[in-house]
Design a protein around this motif. Structure first.
Motif, PDB file in Angstrom:
ATOM      1  N   HIS A  36     -14.167 -39.273 -13.780  1.00 56.65           N
ATOM      2  CA  HIS A  36     -15.082 -38.209 -13.391  1.00 56.65           C
ATOM      3  C   HIS A  36     -16.478 -38.765 -13.110  1.00 56.65           C
ATOM      4  N   ILE A  37     -16.956 -39.634 -13.979  1.00 59.63           N
ATOM      5  CA  ILE A  37     -18.276 -40.235 -13.776  1.00 59.63           C
ATOM      6  C   ILE A  37     -18.327 -40.963 -12.435  1.00 59.63           C
ATOM      7  N   LEU A  38     -17.278 -41.688 -12.111  1.00 53.86           N
ATOM      8  CA  LEU A  38     -17.248 -42.451 -10.860  1.00 53.86           C
ATOM      9  C   LEU A  38     -17.052 -41.577  -9.629  1.00 53.86           C
ATOM     10  N   GLY A  39     -16.317 -40.500  -9.763  1.00 52.22           N
ATOM     11  CA  GLY A  39     -15.953 -39.715  -8.589  1.00 52.22           C
ATOM     12  C   GLY A  39     -16.734 -38.448  -8.349  1.00 52.22           C
ATOM     13  N   GLN A  40     -17.647 -38.091  -9.241  1.00 54.68           N
ATOM     14  CA  GLN A  40     -18.253 -36.769  -9.155  1.00 54.68           C
ATOM     15  C   GLN A  40     -19.129 -36.545  -7.923  1.00 54.68           C
ATOM     16  N   ARG A  41     -19.534 -37.564  -7.233  1.00 56.63           N
ATOM     17  CA  ARG A  41     -20.347 -37.396  -6.024  1.00 56.63           C
ATOM     18  C   ARG A  41     -19.490 -37.218  -4.764  1.00 56.63           C
ATOM     19  N   TYR A  42     -18.196 -37.248  -4.920  1.00 54.21           N
ATOM     20  CA  TYR A  42     -17.279 -37.157  -3.789  1.00 54.21           C
ATOM     21  C   TYR A  42     -16.309 -36.001  -4.021  1.00 54.21           C
ATOM     22  N   PHE A  43     -16.202 -35.134  -3.028  1.00 52.16           N
ATOM     23  CA  PHE A  43     -15.457 -33.888  -3.198  1.00 52.16           C
ATOM     24  C   PHE A  43     -14.050 -34.095  -3.763  1.00 52.16           C
ATOM     25  N   TRP A  44     -13.191 -34.836  -3.067  1.00 52.61           N
ATOM     26  CA  TRP A  44     -11.796 -34.942  -3.499  1.00 52.61           C
ATOM     27  C   TRP A  44     -11.652 -35.635  -4.855  1.00 52.61           C
ATOM     28  N   PRO A  45     -12.295 -36.794  -5.068  1.00 51.77           N
ATOM     29  CA  PRO A  45     -12.170 -37.404  -6.398  1.00 51.77           C
ATOM     30  C   PRO A  45     -12.684 -36.489  -7.519  1.00 51.77           C
ATOM     31  N   HIS A  46     -13.775 -35.779  -7.249  1.00 52.66           N
ATOM     32  CA  HIS A  46     -14.328 -34.864  -8.250  1.00 52.66           C
ATOM     33  C   HIS A  46     -13.320 -33.759  -8.571  1.00 52.66           C
ATOM     34  N   LEU A  47     -12.788 -33.148  -7.522  1.00 51.01           N
ATOM     35  CA  LEU A  47     -11.792 -32.096  -7.717  1.00 51.01           C
ATOM     36  C   LEU A  47     -10.555 -32.634  -8.430  1.00 51.01           C
ATOM     37  N   GLN A  48     -10.126 -33.815  -8.032  1.00 51.27           N
ATOM     38  CA  GLN A  48      -8.932 -34.425  -8.627  1.00 51.27           C
ATOM     39  C   GLN A  48      -9.090 -34.606 -10.138  1.00 51.27           C
ATOM     40  N   THR A  49     -10.245 -35.076 -10.580  1.00 49.38           N
ATOM     41  CA  THR A  49     -10.430 -35.280 -12.020  1.00 49.38           C
ATOM     42  C   THR A  49     -10.382 -33.958 -12.767  1.00 49.38           C
ATOM     43  N   HIS A  50     -10.985 -32.916 -12.194  1.00 51.53           N
ATOM     44  CA  HIS A  50     -10.956 -31.615 -12.875  1.00 51.53           C
ATOM     45  C   HIS A  50      -9.555 -31.001 -12.872  1.00 51.53           C
ATOM     46  N   LEU A  51      -8.803 -31.201 -11.805  1.00 47.55           N
ATOM     47  CA  LEU A  51      -7.425 -30.704 -11.793  1.00 47.55           C
ATOM     48  C   LEU A  51      -6.588 -31.398 -12.869  1.00 47.55           C
ATOM     49  N   TRP A  52      -6.800 -32.701 -13.035  1.00 49.85           N
ATOM     50  CA  TRP A  52      -6.074 -33.419 -14.087  1.00 49.85           C
ATOM     51  C   TRP A  52      -6.529 -32.985 -15.479  1.00 49.85           C
ATOM     52  N   MET A  53      -7.812 -32.733 -15.641  1.00 47.79           N
ATOM     53  CA  MET A  53      -8.302 -32.244 -16.935  1.00 47.79           C
ATOM     54  C   MET A  53      -7.723 -30.856 -17.230  1.00 47.79           C
ATOM     55  N   PHE A  54      -7.576 -30.032 -16.199  1.00 44.04           N
ATOM     56  CA  PHE A  54      -6.951 -28.721 -16.344  1.00 44.04           C
ATOM     57  C   PHE A  54      -5.493 -28.899 -16.775  1.00 44.04           C
ATOM     58  N   ARG A  55      -4.808 -29.811 -16.102  1.00 39.24           N
ATOM     59  CA  ARG A  55      -3.410 -30.108 -16.447  1.00 39.24           C
ATOM     60  C   ARG A  55      -3.311 -30.585 -17.895  1.00 39.24           C
ATOM     61  N   PHE A  56      -4.252 -31.427 -18.296  1.00 42.40           N
ATOM     62  CA  PHE A  56      -4.322 -31.916 -19.672  1.00 42.40           C
ATOM     63  C   PHE A  56      -4.463 -30.735 -20.635  1.00 42.40           C
ATOM     64  N   GLY A  57      -5.370 -29.807 -20.304  1.00 39.93           N
ATOM     65  CA  GLY A  57      -5.568 -28.619 -21.136  1.00 39.93           C
ATOM     66  C   GLY A  57      -4.301 -27.786 -21.263  1.00 39.93           C
ATOM     67  N   LEU A  58      -3.591 -27.616 -20.150  1.00 37.51           N
ATOM     68  CA  LEU A  58      -2.334 -26.864 -20.185  1.00 37.51           C
ATOM     69  C   LEU A  58      -1.309 -27.560 -21.084  1.00 37.51           C
ATOM     70  N   LYS A  59      -1.177 -28.858 -20.900  1.00 33.35           N
ATOM     71  CA  LYS A  59      -0.198 -29.625 -21.672  1.00 33.35           C
ATOM     72  C   LYS A  59      -0.488 -29.543 -23.170  1.00 33.35           C
ATOM     73  N   ARG A  60      -1.767 -29.573 -23.523  1.00 33.78           N
ATOM     74  CA  ARG A  60      -2.179 -29.546 -24.929  1.00 33.78           C
ATOM     75  C   ARG A  60      -2.380 -28.121 -25.453  1.00 33.78           C
ATOM     76  N   ARG A  61      -2.201 -27.132 -24.568  1.00 36.43           N
ATOM     77  CA  ARG A  61      -2.420 -25.721 -24.919  1.00 36.43           C
ATOM     78  C   ARG A  61      -3.829 -25.509 -25.492  1.00 36.43           C
TER      79      ARG A  61
END
Length: 114
Positions: A36-61
């Motif tokens: 996230h730190i590396l990609g946050q200035r770029y649309f797709w990498p920024h979105l990608q990290t948040h989508l994975w963090m969302f997935r992480f949240g779902l997996k961990r409930r």
């Protein structure tokens, strides 16, 4: 995204995915935060990290992470439009979405390559 930064981002995302698949939750999230730190200035990498963090949240409930990432996913769009992100922010729901944080030295070197 320049090749050196892109390689660093992909390295962190690969490490995050591998740790995720091995159920090494702390390690996976650690690498997502670094990506996230590396990609946050770029649309797709920024979105990608948040989508994975969302997935992480779902997996961990983890309701806090699911809620936080839902809001952050929406915020990626105006962040890209206005070119504003809080530098060093790790992107997780455990940190304010607008808080600036120190950037680890190794990641700063990659960011400086830009």
């Amino acid at each position: 995204m320049q090749p050196i930064l892109k390689a660093g981002f992909h390295s962190e995302m690969t490490a995050a995915r591998q740790a995720y698949e091995n159920h090494a939750w702390k390690t996976a999230f650690y690498h997502l935060e670094r990506a996230h730190i590396l990609g946050q200035r770029y649309f797709w990498p920024h979105l990608q990290t948040h989508l994975w963090m969302f997935r992480f949240g779902l997996k961990r409930r983890d309701v806090k992470e699911i809620t936080g990432q839902s809001l952050r996913i929406l915020a990626v769009f105006p962040a890209a439009l206005f070119n504003w992100v809080p530098e060093g922010n790790t992107g997780g729901a455990n940190i304010s979405a607008i808080k600036t944080l120190p950037i680890p030295t190794d990641l700063q070197k990659l960011l400086d390559s830009e």
